[in-house]
Motif scaffolding. Structure first.
Motif, short mmCIF file in Angstrom:
data_model
loop_
_atom_site.label_atom_id
_atom_site.label_comp_id
_atom_site.label_asym_id
_atom_site.label_seq_id
_atom_site.Cartn_x
_atom_site.Cartn_y
_atom_site.Cartn_z
N HIS A 132 11.32 -15.47 28.96
CA HIS A 132 12.37 -15.73 29.10
C HIS A 132 12.84 -16.72 29.55
N TYR A 133 11.80 -17.58 29.63
CA TYR A 133 13.19 -18.64 31.08
C TYR A 133 12.76 -19.91 30.23
N VAL A 134 12.10 -19.90 28.51
CA VAL A 134 11.54 -20.93 28.40
C VAL A 134 12.40 -21.44 27.65
N ARG A 135 13.30 -22.73 27.31
CA ARG A 135 14.75 -23.49 26.80
C ARG A 135 14.01 -23.56 24.55
N ASP A 136 15.30 -22.78 24.18
CA ASP A 136 14.78 -22.96 23.12
C ASP A 136 14.86 -24.78 22.32
N LYS A 137 15.46 -25.86 22.92
CA LYS A 137 15.83 -26.58 22.64
C LYS A 137 14.32 -27.40 23.07
N ASP A 138 13.27 -26.74 24.24
CA ASP A 138 12.49 -27.62 24.39
C ASP A 138 11.13 -26.72 23.11
N VAL A 139 11.56 -25.79 22.93
CA VAL A 139 10.11 -24.91 21.86
C VAL A 139 10.28 -25.64 20.28
N ALA A 140 11.79 -26.18 20.88
CA ALA A 140 11.36 -26.59 18.77
C ALA A 140 11.09 -28.77 19.37
N LEU A 141 11.41 -28.82 19.96
CA LEU A 141 10.57 -30.25 20.43
C LEU A 141 9.30 -29.75 20.12
N PHE A 142 8.22 -28.73 20.61
CA PHE A 142 6.96 -29.34 21.07
C PHE A 142 6.48 -28.43 19.12
N LEU A 143 7.24 -27.51 18.86
CA LEU A 143 7.04 -27.54 17.17
C LEU A 143 6.81 -28.53 16.24
N GLU A 144 7.89 -28.80 17.06
CA GLU A 144 8.18 -30.85 16.12
C GLU A 144 7.10 -31.52 15.81
N ALA A 146 3.86 -30.96 16.97
CA ALA A 146 3.21 -30.13 16.92
C ALA A 146 2.58 -30.16 15.35
N LYS A 147 3.69 -29.87 15.11
CA LYS A 147 3.87 -29.46 13.11
C LYS A 147 3.51 -28.42 12.60
N GLU A 148 3.96 -27.51 13.55
CA GLU A 148 3.94 -25.78 13.12
C GLU A 148 4.95 -25.45 12.96
N LEU A 157 3.91 -17.75 18.73
CA LEU A 157 4.29 -18.94 18.97
C LEU A 157 2.89 -19.02 19.83
N SER A 158 2.15 -20.05 19.90
CA SER A 158 0.94 -19.94 20.13
C SER A 158 0.98 -21.24 21.49
N MET A 162 3.85 -23.02 23.66
CA MET A 162 4.26 -22.39 24.55
C MET A 162 4.31 -23.26 26.04
N LEU A 163 2.81 -23.30 26.70
CA LEU A 163 3.14 -23.87 27.72
C LEU A 163 3.04 -25.01 28.34
N PRO A 164 3.55 -25.98 26.67
CA PRO A 164 4.27 -27.67 27.91
C PRO A 164 5.89 -27.15 27.25
N ALA A 165 6.80 -26.77 26.46
CA ALA A 165 7.91 -26.50 26.43
C ALA A 165 7.85 -25.46 28.06
N TYR A 166 7.78 -24.45 28.32
CA TYR A 166 7.59 -23.61 29.47
C TYR A 166 7.58 -24.56 30.60
N ILE A 167 6.84 -25.34 30.83
CA ILE A 167 6.79 -26.71 32.04
C ILE A 167 8.18 -27.03 32.32
#
Length: 236
Positions: A132-144, A146-148, A157-158, A162-167
């Protein structure tokens, strides 16, 4: 007394008696030594988990911004701010904790699931809360990073992503709220500094005058009530 304690211990969950004597089993039927290792590891990780998967970081950042904006160095103390942040965190996380207790802890205590299955069940409501509080921009960053592959939904989402994007999202939200909170007190500082300079009061630091004025302003508008209500509504 010893006999009574022994009878209570024998009837406690995880304690069984056989011909060879007393046998103690851990949670979910696992061995007692491994259960102790898991529990001690979990206890050592509680401070990190409190920062990583709860609103604690955002709340503490805002409270520190408030103290700096008021011009107070040690009041409220760090212990007071941390305690207030923990109480607010408990208030916000209580519904999530109730779901985790019902779906993971209770079956684990009953021995119907293993500790690994309990962790998987506990991760589902936590992932939903953080989503609910994580930003799509941050999730996309860590997906890139992590190469997932891009997931179809939040459940895919693993926690590695999720954890670094949420922080990161919580840090941004905390700084945004703290900056907006800082601006009215900055205006008071600027007005007091300009007045003291114009009248030639060069020997008296402006902060000596502005700090009581900021405190009076904060108390007149019932600042603590407004701040806590705004913070709580930011999580709705």
């Amino acid at each position: 007394m010893i006999a009574a304690l022994g009878s209570v211990f024998l009837h406690a969950p995880g304690a069984t008696a056989n011909a060879n004597g007393l046998q103690i089993t851990g949670l979910g039927g696992a061995s007692a030594p491994w259960t102790i290792v898991v529990l001690l590891t979990f206890l050592s990780l509680i401070p990190s988990l409190l920062l990583c998967i709860t609103p604690f970081a955002r709340l503490l950042i805002v409270f520190h911004f408030l103290r700096q904006a008021l011009g107070l160095q040690t009041t409220p103390s760090n212990q007071t701010l941390i305690g207030l942040s923990m109480i607010m965190t408990f208030f916000l996380m209580q519904p999530v904790g109730a779901v985790i207790y019902d779906t993971a802890v209770t079956p684990l205590q009953a021995g119907t699931i293993t500790p690994l299955q309990a962790l998987e069940r506990a991760g589902t409501p936590m992932r939903q809360f953080m989503a609910h509080y994580v930003r799509d921009k941050d999730v996309a960053l860590f997906l890139e990073l992590a190469k997932e592959p891009r997931p179809h939904n939040v459940q895919d989402l693993s926690f590695r992503v999720m954890l670094p994007a949420y922080i990161l999202s919580e840090l941004k939200a905390g700084f945004q709220i703290g900056t907006v909170l800082f601006l009215p007190f900055l205006v008071v500082d600027m007005v007091v500094a300009s007045i003291t300079t114009s009248v030639g009061m060069m020997q008296l630091p402006p902060v000596v005058i502005s700090t009581p004025l900021k405190l009076l302003l904060f108390l007149m508008v019932d600042g603590w009530h407004l701040l806590i209500s705004s913070l709580m509504r930011s999580f709705n």
